[in-house]
Design a protein around this motif. Structure first.
Motif, PDB file in Angstrom:
ATOM      1  N   SER A 178      -7.776  -0.809   3.386  1.00  0.00           N
ATOM      2  CA  SER A 178      -8.091  -1.109   1.993  1.00  0.00           C
ATOM      3  C   SER A 178      -9.362  -0.401   1.545  1.00  0.00           C
ATOM      4  O   SER A 178      -9.662  -0.361   0.349  1.00  0.00           O
TER       5      SER A 178
ATOM      6  N   ALA B  25      -7.213  -5.715  -3.695  1.00  0.00           N
ATOM      7  CA  ALA B  25      -6.633  -5.426  -2.387  1.00  0.00           C
ATOM      8  C   ALA B  25      -6.504  -6.730  -1.608  1.00  0.00           C
ATOM      9  O   ALA B  25      -7.496  -7.423  -1.384  1.00  0.00           O
TER      10      ALA B  25
ATOM     11  N   PHE C  62      -2.228  -4.769   1.745  1.00  0.00           N
ATOM     12  CA  PHE C  62      -2.583  -3.843   2.812  1.00  0.00           C
ATOM     13  C   PHE C  62      -2.312  -4.494   4.158  1.00  0.00           C
ATOM     14  O   PHE C  62      -2.932  -5.503   4.498  1.00  0.00           O
TER      15      PHE C  62
ATOM     16  N   THR D  98      -2.453  -5.025  -4.514  1.00  0.00           N
ATOM     17  CA  THR D  98      -1.867  -4.213  -3.438  1.00  0.00           C
ATOM     18  C   THR D  98      -2.012  -4.932  -2.109  1.00  0.00           C
ATOM     19  O   THR D  98      -3.103  -5.401  -1.764  1.00  0.00           O
TER      20      THR D  98
ATOM     21  N   ASP E   5       0.860  -1.187   0.000  1.00  0.00           N
ATOM     22  CA  ASP E   5       0.000   0.000   0.000  1.00  0.00           C
ATOM     23  C   ASP E   5       0.893   1.232   0.000  1.00  0.00           C
ATOM     24  O   ASP E   5       1.301   1.721   1.048  1.00  0.00           O
TER      25      ASP E   5
END
Length: 368
Positions: free
Chosen positions: A293, A309, A288, A286, A270
């Motif tokens: 998120s 996410a 997190f 990504t 992130d």
């Protein structure tokens, strides 16, 4: 230049402007400015506000202060936006802002201390989020807007600073690619593994990166390392034998755009590059850990992006409710520093299999 010296440039000018002009909320602003000094990801997340303002006021001049390193991303003027390079510690940078013609409307989306700069730039009406502390930071603000009381991405929240319909959902064609100096691209297909982050608490375990890289290579996708300037050691920690090519510390932001534009996939923590991936349109996974998120996710504006996410929902110590120093009941994030948490379990609990699944699903997801 010290913060005190900057204040000596800004505060007298701000006070003089406050006394010189009546405060009038514009019905049809002709000159609009967004004033901040945010990191890459937060700057990119201001795009929904810019898109909304351009939709509402197609003929207005819209400008935004932007850190110098980020300004080249705006060279092609997405949404007709003029980037105003700004460094709060550079007297010349501040002087250029103060030489701008007056603005009818200004937005301060992050720290309200920049409302003083907006007033010094002769903004006749200033809008910002309420709840910042201490209160003197918000003294120049004419209109304080509460944060939404329902979970949302921060970019979507920023767009609520001004009334009107939501902006159109983002398409990569909305943002012309910046020009960049030529560099050697990897052989396609390749995946960019951006391993750096703004906090050590967002870093993934080196052995997990290695395992992921090897699995990508075995699947026929070449992994390449990426990290920002000063983060080269993180890549060496992950890949001490230099088995895969590294672009760490070698590329500026427009070049990173070029690297992402031809990539099959981007995987990263992130951090700002995750948001850049959504601008470019590269499928992005990504990770997190301490971050939210929800707050830093795609939201409505980027809902058509190929974005996934990977996070552990409701992680126990992701329990802080502050966002830009405001207390927001629904926010769940962690802003602890390395001294308070030297072993981030929220990142350690993300395993390679979870990331692989997200990547596989994303590559197969149709582009809208």
């Amino acid at each position: 230049m010290s913060r005190f010296a900057a204040r000596r440039q800004i505060i007298p000018r701000a006070l003089a402007n406050r006394l010189a002009h009546a405060r009038v909320r514009p019905a049809e602003p002709r000159r609009i400015v967004v004033v901040h000094h945010l990191l890459l990801g937060d700057t990119i997340m201001l795009t929904p506000l810019i898109a909304k303002l351009r939709m509402l006021y197609p003929h207005a001049s819209i400008a935004m202060t932007v850190p110098h390193k980020i300004a080249p991303l705006y060279a092609a003027r997405p949404y007709g936006l003029e980037a105003l390079p700004y460094n709060p510690h550079d007297a010349t940078s501040i002087a250029r802002l103060l030489d701008q013609p007056a603005f009818d409307l200004a937005f301060v989306p992050g720290d309200n201390r920049y409302s003083w700069l907006a007033l010094a730039m002769d903004a006749r009406w200033i809008v910002a989020f309420s709840g910042d502390r201490p209160k003197y930071k918000s003294w120049p603000v004419d209109e304080l807007i509460p944060y939404p009381n329902q979970p949302a991405a921060w970019g979507d929240m920023v767009a609520t600073l001004w009334p009107g319909p939501e902006p159109a959902i983002y398409r990569p064609s909305d943002w012309p690619a910046p020009n960049f100096a030529a560099f050697a691209l990897p052989s396609a297909p390749y995946c960019v593994l951006h391993v750096g982050a703004s906090s050590p608490l967002k870093l993934w375990l080196p052995e997990r990166w290695r395992q992921l890289a090897d699995r990508l290579q075995a699947s026929g996708i070449t992994p390449v390392w990426s990290a920002g300037s000063g983060e080269e050691a993180e890549v060496l920690r992950i890949d001490p034998e230099r088995r895969y090519a590294s672009y760490a510390g070698q590329l500026d932001l427009p070049q990173i755009w070029g690297l992402l534009a031809d990539a099959t996939l981007l995987i990263c923590p992130d951090t700002g590059i995750a948001h850049l991936g959504r601008l470019v349109g590269v499928p992005t996974v990504t990770l997190f850990g301490p971050g939210s998120s929800v707050v830093s996710g795609a939201g409505k504006f980027w809902e058509n992006s190929q974005f996934s996410a990977v996070t552990i929902s409701d992680f126990p110590c992701r329990d802080q409710r502050k966002l830009f120093k405001r207390n927001i009941d629904w926010v769940r994030r962690c802003g602890r520093n390395f001294g308070e948490c030297s072993s981030p379990l929220c990142m350690k609990d993300i395993d390679v299999a979870r990331v692989e699944r997200a990547a596989a699903e994303l590559i197969l997801k149709p582009v809208l």
